[in-house]
Design an enzyme around this catalytic site. Sequence first.
Site, PDB file in Angstrom:
ATOM      1  CB  THR A 144      -4.600   2.362   4.663  1.00  0.00           C
ATOM      2  OG1 THR A 144      -3.301   1.909   4.313  1.00  0.00           O
ATOM      3  CG2 THR A 144      -4.992   1.747   5.976  1.00  0.00           C
ATOM      4  CB  THR A 145      -3.146   2.897  -0.561  1.00  0.00           C
ATOM      5  OG1 THR A 145      -2.054   2.772   0.329  1.00  0.00           O
ATOM      6  CG2 THR A 145      -2.817   3.902  -1.623  1.00  0.00           C
TER       7      THR A 145
ATOM      8  CG  ASP B 196       0.263   1.964   6.312  1.00  0.00           C
ATOM      9  OD1 ASP B 196      -0.451   1.133   5.731  1.00  0.00           O
ATOM     10  OD2 ASP B 196      -0.019   2.476   7.392  1.00  0.00           O
TER      11      ASP B 196
ATOM     12  CG  ASP C  68      -0.127  -2.707   6.813  1.00  0.00           C
ATOM     13  OD1 ASP C  68      -0.352  -2.167   7.904  1.00  0.00           O
ATOM     14  OD2 ASP C  68      -0.171  -2.099   5.719  1.00  0.00           O
TER      15      ASP C  68
HETATM   16  P1  ADP Z   1      -3.121  -0.764   0.506  1.00  0.00           P
HETATM   17  O1  ADP Z   1      -2.599   0.242   1.461  1.00  0.00           O
HETATM   18  O2  ADP Z   1      -4.467  -0.375  -0.019  1.00  0.00           O
HETATM   19  O3  ADP Z   1      -3.067  -2.151   1.000  1.00  0.00           O
HETATM   20  P2  ADP Z   1      -0.987  -1.495  -1.218  1.00  0.00           P
HETATM   21  O4  ADP Z   1       0.082  -0.554  -1.646  1.00  0.00           O
HETATM   22  O5  ADP Z   1      -0.653  -2.517  -0.197  1.00  0.00           O
HETATM   23  O6  ADP Z   1      -2.210  -0.637  -0.771  1.00  0.00           O
HETATM   24  O7  ADP Z   1      -1.506  -2.221  -2.521  1.00  0.00           O
HETATM   25  C1  ADP Z   1      -2.513  -3.168  -2.479  1.00  0.00           C
HETATM   26  C2  ADP Z   1      -2.930  -3.549  -3.864  1.00  0.00           C
HETATM   27  O8  ADP Z   1      -1.877  -4.172  -4.571  1.00  0.00           O
HETATM   28  C3  ADP Z   1      -4.066  -4.532  -3.797  1.00  0.00           C
HETATM   29  O9  ADP Z   1      -5.075  -4.152  -4.703  1.00  0.00           O
HETATM   30  C4  ADP Z   1      -3.400  -5.842  -4.209  1.00  0.00           C
HETATM   31  O10 ADP Z   1      -4.309  -6.691  -4.853  1.00  0.00           O
HETATM   32  C5  ADP Z   1      -2.340  -5.380  -5.141  1.00  0.00           C
HETATM   33  N1  ADP Z   1      -1.244  -6.347  -5.226  1.00  0.00           N
HETATM   34  C6  ADP Z   1      -0.471  -6.789  -4.214  1.00  0.00           C
HETATM   35  N2  ADP Z   1       0.429  -7.694  -4.647  1.00  0.00           N
HETATM   36  C7  ADP Z   1       0.230  -7.824  -5.974  1.00  0.00           C
HETATM   37  C8  ADP Z   1       0.855  -8.605  -7.012  1.00  0.00           C
HETATM   38  N3  ADP Z   1       1.849  -9.425  -6.733  1.00  0.00           N
HETATM   39  N4  ADP Z   1       0.369  -8.474  -8.258  1.00  0.00           N
HETATM   40  C9  ADP Z   1      -0.637  -7.642  -8.518  1.00  0.00           C
HETATM   41  N5  ADP Z   1      -1.259  -6.886  -7.609  1.00  0.00           N
HETATM   42  C10 ADP Z   1      -0.834  -6.968  -6.348  1.00  0.00           C
HETATM   43 MG    MG Z   2      -1.334  -3.220   1.518  1.00  0.00          MG
END
Ligand code: ADP
Ligand code: MG
Length: 558
Positions: A97-98, A64, A394
């Site tokens: 958040t990332t 996170d 989250d």
């Molecule tokens: P954050 O902390 O920003 O939420 P995450 O590590 O949760 O970061 O990653 C979120 C990103 O991953 C988003 O841009 C989301 O669209 C992408 N994402 C999540 N699941 C999938 C998936 N199954 N296929 C492609 N992209 C995905």
């Molecule tokens: Mg996320």
Amino acid sequence: MASMMQPQIILLKEGTDTSQGKAQLLSNINAVMAVGDVVRTTLGPRGMDKLIHDDKGSVTISNDGATIMKLLDIVHPAAKILVDIAKSQDSEVGDGTTTVVLLAAEFLKEAKPFVEDGVHSQNLIRSYRTASTLAIEKVKELAVSIEGKSVEEKKGLLAKCAATTLSSKLIGGEKEFFATMVVDAVMAIGDDDRLNLIGIKKVPGGNMRDSFLVDGVAFKKTFSYAGFEQQPKKFLNPKILLLNIELELKSEKENAEIRLSDPSQYQSIVDAEWNIIYDKLDKCVESGTKVVLSRLAIGDLATQYFADRDIFCAGRVAEEDLNRVAAAAGGTVQTSVNNIIPEVLGTCEIFEEKQVGGERFNIFSGCPSGRTATIVLRGGADQFIEEAERSLHDAIMIVRRAVKNSTVVPGGGAIDMEVSKYLRQHSRTIAGKSQLFINSYAKALEVIPRQLCDNAGFDATDVLNKLRQKHAMQSGEGASYGVDINTGGIADSYANFVWEPAVVKINAINAATEAACLILSVDETVKNPKSESAQGDAAAGAMGRGRGGGRGRGMRRR
Ligand code: ADP
Ligand code: MG
């Protein structure tokens, strides 16, 4: 940098450290980019986790962004801004958040060559702000509403959003299982704003799949006295009494002084104490309650007394748990046992004390108001459960957001590509330097799909080219294409249910742009010396390291 020819004007006290101008701005940009590089690899379903340990020996494993930023203990003043935006994204929307940190770092990375070439940062800021407004409008335009669907349909759609959030986490392997659980929990509390109505209890041991949802309240068995084991441990439709008083026989030796002239009177004092407690206990029993909970201690006498009358009791219940029982079961916490009217008693369909792993749990299910839910999380290591809890948080936030705003956008970088394309197109209609800046902003947005590919080990250039081509299609049918995390190609994120609530993106773009502009607008950092050098003020005389005179804002550069 200052012209040493001019007479010095002492402005700041001795020991003040100032750095200014282009060099300072570039150094700030570099610091932010360095922070971006730290969290970069955690983005997306194939993102890596970070293990952070501190000198006290506590270890956290997390994916996170906000958690990592908080634990990094960043000291660079400019980079600290990123910690703040990650935190605000976390509290505003709960996810992304990332993304927000990465975007801010990328905006600045794109701005860096311009700054080096001597572009005034105000020009960049103005263009970035325009671009951000346009981008947000575009996101809103592309967002699809899930309003007006039946409850069942809506639940399914919300579960998709929750699954997308969870897919990037440690518990991603069981995302459907947890997504349904999260949606049920959020639906249970309805549109109540109090997030603490959803409790998450962690019980180490067992399998992730052993986690379960209670449509009510669950909390760990509290400290209990002799006699507790004789109490019944299961009730159907019991009346529940919630107290904030101590039910304990107190020897008053510390609190009161009583002077006796006749030793035989002593017994009457002791009796009086017993009478007081028995009177309290009787009143509890008379109310017809079957379950007595108190925030304060319930002693051995009371425990045995209740046991003899087939009543269950638990003392030292945590305040939040007690409040959740009150909200769920419909009772009110009492501070006195006088006048216990039926209205203050709560009830639920089933109360049960159950074994969960190595712990015993008090579980209240089928509560009338139905406005609470508790997720009991199981899993191996402590760090794992902790991260699972953060991930569920989250997901819960996302579902709540989606319920409130009910518009979603395709994830997997699809929305970022589409907005990027739109901004590029738009920039062509602008004359002047601004065209370049908006173009850079557009390019920066591509960092999301690129990083998703990088983290999954795909060829980012190849995937991005395919995505650009898809998104450039005149018909607009490629608009929801994003990275396909399973094959390394591209896929329709919308059709694959990789959905994110639109607010996540809107907030991320907004916050990241603000942070980037904030950093671009700083051209000087002043570090004040510790105030202990108060006497240094006087010493800051003629030799003081003051600032050169006549150096107004207009003369910063060149
Ligand atoms: P954050 O902390 O920003 O939420 P995450 O590590 O949760 O970061 O990653 C979120 C990103 O991953 C988003 O841009 C989301 O669209 C992408 N994402 C999540 N699941 C999938 C998936 N199954 N296929 C492609 N992209 C995905
Ligand atoms: Mg996320």
